[in-house]
Design an enzyme around this catalytic site. Structure first.
Site, PDB file in Angstrom:
ATOM      1  N   GLU A  14      -5.968  24.742  43.457  1.00 39.88           N
ATOM      2  CA  GLU A  14      -5.581  23.873  44.792  1.00 39.88           C
ATOM      3  C   GLU A  14      -6.797  23.872  45.429  1.00 39.88           C
ATOM      4  O   GLU A  14      -7.633  25.140  45.780  1.00 39.88           O
ATOM      5  CB  GLU A  14      -4.474  24.793  45.622  1.00 39.88           C
ATOM      6  CG  GLU A  14      -4.484  24.132  47.103  1.00 39.88           C
ATOM      7  CD  GLU A  14      -3.396  24.938  47.715  1.00 39.88           C
ATOM      8  OE1 GLU A  14      -2.330  25.440  47.265  1.00 39.88           O
ATOM      9  OE2 GLU A  14      -3.502  24.933  49.142  1.00 39.88           O
ATOM     10  N   HIS A  23      -0.663  32.688  47.333  1.00 46.31           N
ATOM     11  CA  HIS A  23      -1.402  32.356  48.706  1.00 46.31           C
ATOM     12  C   HIS A  23      -0.511  31.681  49.800  1.00 46.31           C
ATOM     13  O   HIS A  23       0.559  31.498  49.455  1.00 46.31           O
ATOM     14  CB  HIS A  23      -2.717  31.465  48.615  1.00 46.31           C
ATOM     15  CG  HIS A  23      -2.283  30.040  48.158  1.00 46.31           C
ATOM     16  ND1 HIS A  23      -2.251  29.887  46.471  1.00 46.31           N
ATOM     17  CD2 HIS A  23      -1.797  28.783  48.584  1.00 46.31           C
ATOM     18  CE1 HIS A  23      -1.798  28.496  46.360  1.00 46.31           C
ATOM     19  NE2 HIS A  23      -1.700  27.885  47.411  1.00 46.31           N
ATOM     20  N   GLU A  63     -15.675  13.490  47.883  1.00 47.19           N
ATOM     21  CA  GLU A  63     -15.585  12.966  46.472  1.00 47.19           C
ATOM     22  C   GLU A  63     -14.920  14.321  45.812  1.00 47.19           C
ATOM     23  O   GLU A  63     -15.480  15.395  45.990  1.00 47.19           O
ATOM     24  CB  GLU A  63     -16.801  12.548  45.974  1.00 47.19           C
ATOM     25  CG  GLU A  63     -17.497  11.331  46.627  1.00 47.19           C
ATOM     26  CD  GLU A  63     -18.854  10.856  45.749  1.00 47.19           C
ATOM     27  OE1 GLU A  63     -19.191  11.674  44.812  1.00 47.19           O
ATOM     28  OE2 GLU A  63     -19.423  10.069  46.266  1.00 47.19           O
ATOM     29  N   HIS A  89     -19.562   8.706  37.074  1.00 48.19           N
ATOM     30  CA  HIS A  89     -19.384  10.193  36.762  1.00 48.19           C
ATOM     31  C   HIS A  89     -18.689  10.368  35.106  1.00 48.19           C
ATOM     32  O   HIS A  89     -18.392   9.557  34.736  1.00 48.19           O
ATOM     33  CB  HIS A  89     -18.456  10.551  37.641  1.00 48.19           C
ATOM     34  CG  HIS A  89     -18.763  10.569  39.211  1.00 48.19           C
ATOM     35  ND1 HIS A  89     -19.770  11.176  39.700  1.00 48.19           N
ATOM     36  CD2 HIS A  89     -18.221   9.468  39.999  1.00 48.19           C
ATOM     37  CE1 HIS A  89     -19.794  10.613  41.027  1.00 48.19           C
ATOM     38  NE2 HIS A  89     -19.009   9.614  41.183  1.00 48.19           N
ATOM     39  N   HIS A 119       3.243  31.360  48.063  1.00 50.44           N
ATOM     40  CA  HIS A 119       3.572  30.359  46.808  1.00 50.44           C
ATOM     41  C   HIS A 119       2.331  30.638  45.897  1.00 50.44           C
ATOM     42  O   HIS A 119       1.364  31.091  46.236  1.00 50.44           O
ATOM     43  CB  HIS A 119       3.889  28.871  47.248  1.00 50.44           C
ATOM     44  CG  HIS A 119       2.836  28.239  47.553  1.00 50.44           C
ATOM     45  ND1 HIS A 119       2.330  28.423  49.062  1.00 50.44           N
ATOM     46  CD2 HIS A 119       1.927  27.569  47.075  1.00 50.44           C
ATOM     47  CE1 HIS A 119       1.324  27.330  49.151  1.00 50.44           C
ATOM     48  NE2 HIS A 119       0.946  27.149  48.270  1.00 50.44           N
ATOM     49  N   HIS A 161       0.580  28.229  42.363  1.00 53.51           N
ATOM     50  CA  HIS A 161       0.549  26.985  41.353  1.00 53.51           C
ATOM     51  C   HIS A 161       0.174  27.175  40.034  1.00 53.51           C
ATOM     52  O   HIS A 161      -0.408  27.985  39.657  1.00 53.51           O
ATOM     53  CB  HIS A 161      -0.178  25.810  42.109  1.00 53.51           C
ATOM     54  CG  HIS A 161       0.093  25.517  43.817  1.00 53.51           C
ATOM     55  ND1 HIS A 161       1.202  24.630  43.963  1.00 53.51           N
ATOM     56  CD2 HIS A 161      -0.852  25.981  44.412  1.00 53.51           C
ATOM     57  CE1 HIS A 161       0.853  24.864  45.307  1.00 53.51           C
ATOM     58  NE2 HIS A 161      -0.189  25.396  45.813  1.00 53.51           N
TER      59      HIS A 161
HETATM   60 CO    CO Z   1      -0.763  26.070  47.674  1.00 52.58          CO
HETATM   61 CO    CO Z   2     -18.768   8.533  42.709  1.00 50.62          CO
END
Ligand code: CO
Ligand code: CO
Length: 474
Positions: free
Chosen positions: A183, A228, A427, A369, A177, A179
């Site tokens: 990813e 992938h 994160e 951030h 598939h 996207h």
């Molecule tokens: Co994927």
């Molecule tokens: Co942070």
């Protein structure tokens, strides 16, 4: 003198469990909390004692009984600590405000979220929910595994990123598939084999593994459009997946090869591949999403045996990043490993990430951030306050399997609540570079008097602030 002694004796017996205080009901409980407050350690009133085993990581270990007895007359100042209900269900009571639950509440959820029930006095205003436990997601069961997601409908403030957990049974595939979005994957457990090509037809195949023998796992990144697939090897596989769009479930985001062919006239498919229609009768009419393999693949470490000779060669920049080969950036209270396209993972142009290890009682420092931060708790128990500006803030409690978002610019910290176990989390940012601003570093580098005047603290105190980012404080 005598009554005082007998009271102490009774309290000691109650604490040792010899004599139960045996509350007659909510009224006694309410009186108790009104008298003692929630921030002190109350007697165990014997109600729903099972909660202590489910929530043992959420609160500090109990002090010795004599210490509690000495402290009982003193109500400590409320400096924002997690309200301690002494092993009882949290009640919406703190420092003389609130009252007991008079009807129903979900005590298991309350016990995992004491800061929803009895928030620190620094919380204020309306901040949306910023946390989503994957345990609240619908789990899609398939032959050879399962998948569950967190998208923008689950957690509306997470606009940049959506997440999922994917489980593959031994040798099962996540089918071919691609996207619309990028990813990123983090191998939570097991082993697998990923394969892909880039837009020049250069191929890539690599084995990936989860954390093993104390070493960190592999991560991977597929740019938008790069097709992938993933196959689990003999151990099976579980992956944390991140996509660079909160609305990941929208039509037009994921494209399965088998789904495409099932919706293309067969004569076109045959002409396209240059084969007879009769050879294509087995093409599935519904994409399986996950499917079992018919033949066991070569074992872990033997990916090259499956590689097809590619006249275009290999992709110039690997899609897999081996965290166990990256040096830790040590911090006073833990360590961090940062990956982004500018620093060390060139292909990962739309996703920057950090693996954060917070030692017991450690603190990921106050920071913010320039992108939404999406995080996922791998192990341990944490507590975070999101400062949303405009005098609003909200505190959240985290367990393994929780995802959460700190929207762009929100100030935040994450504290490891456990005195014994580390807090490990990732994160993620939809960004080419990991960026954060440290509050301590900022104040340490401003003219001393500016900081001293604003915070009404001494210049001597300001001079102790660290000029380097601490990342994680002990
Ligand atoms: Co994927
Ligand atoms: Co942070």
């Amino acid at each position: 003198m005598l009554p005082r002694l007998s009271q102490l004796l009774l309290a000691a017996l109650a604490l040792s469990g010899v004599v139960s205080a045996d509350p007659s009901g909510d009224e006694e409980l309410r009186d108790f909390f009104a008298r003692e407050g929630a921030a002190v350690k109350p007697l165990n009133l014997g109600r729903r004692s099972a909660a202590t085993t489910q929530t043992r990581h959420l609160r500090p270990t109990y002090e010795r009984e004599e210490t509690i007895l000495k402290k009982r007359d003193i109500t400590p100042p409320d400096i924002g600590q997690v309200a301690d209900f002494g092993g009882q269900d949290p009640e919406p009571i703190r420092n003389g405000a609130g009252d007991t639950f008079f009807a129903n509440s979900n005590h298991e959820i309350d016990a995992q979220n004491p800061d929803n029930v009895a928030a620190p006095p620094t919380d204020a205003g309306t901040v949306p929910n910023l946390k989503w436990s994957m345990s609240l997601s619908h789990t899609r069961l398939l032959k050879g595994g399962w998948v569950r997601e967190q998208t923008i409908t689950d957690l509306p403030p997470s606009k940049d990123l959506a997440g999922a957990e994917l489980r593959l049974s031994p040798f099962a595939y996540r089918e071919l598939h691609w996207h619309r979005v990028a990813e990123w994957g983090y191998i939570l457990n097991g082993t697998g084999r990923i394969s892909a090509i880039d837009d020049s037809g250069r191929s890539y195949i690599s084995d990936v593994h989860g954390p093993s023998n104390g070493s960190d796992p592999d991560i991977y990144y597929f740019p938008p459009g790069v097709p992938h697939s993933i196959q689990a090897l003999d151990q099976g596989l579980e992956i944390l997946l991140i996509f660079t769009d909160g609305n990941f479930d929208a039509t037009g985001t994921t494209f399965m090869l088998s789904d495409w062919l099932a919706h293309t006239p067969l004569e076109i498919v045959a002409q396209n591949f240059g084969v007879n229609v009769s050879e294509l009768g087995g093409i599935p009419q519904k994409d399986p999403y996950i499917l079992k393999s018919t033949v066991e693949p070569p074992p872990f470490g033997h990916a090259s045996e499956q590689a097809v000779a590619d006249p275009q060669g290999d992709v110039p920049s690997p899609y897999v990043f081996h965290l166990d080969q990256q040096k830790k950036t040590n911090a006073p209270g833990g360590w961090v490993k940062i990956q982004d396209s500018v620093t060390n993972f060139p292909v990962s142009k739309q996703l920057a990430s950090a693996l954060v290890f917070v030692e017991p009682n450690g603190l990921r420092e106050l920071h913010w951030h320039i992108n939404d931060e999406w995080l996922y708790i791998i192990s341990g128990h944490g507590r975070a306050t999101a400062f949303a500006g405009g005098s609003t803030a909200r505190t959240f409690d985290f367990q393994p399997g929780d995802s959460a978002v700190f929207p762009v610019s929100y100030g935040h910290y994450i504290k490891n609540l456990s005195p014994t176990e580390p807090l490990i989390y990732v994160e993620l940012f939809k960004a080419e570079k990991f960026v954060d601003f440290s509050a301590t570093q900022w104040l340490a580098l401003m003219p001393r008097q500016v900081v001293a005047d604003l915070l009404n603290i001494s210049i001597a105190t300001v001079e102790t602030f660290k000029k380097e980012k601490q990342i994680v404080i002990a």
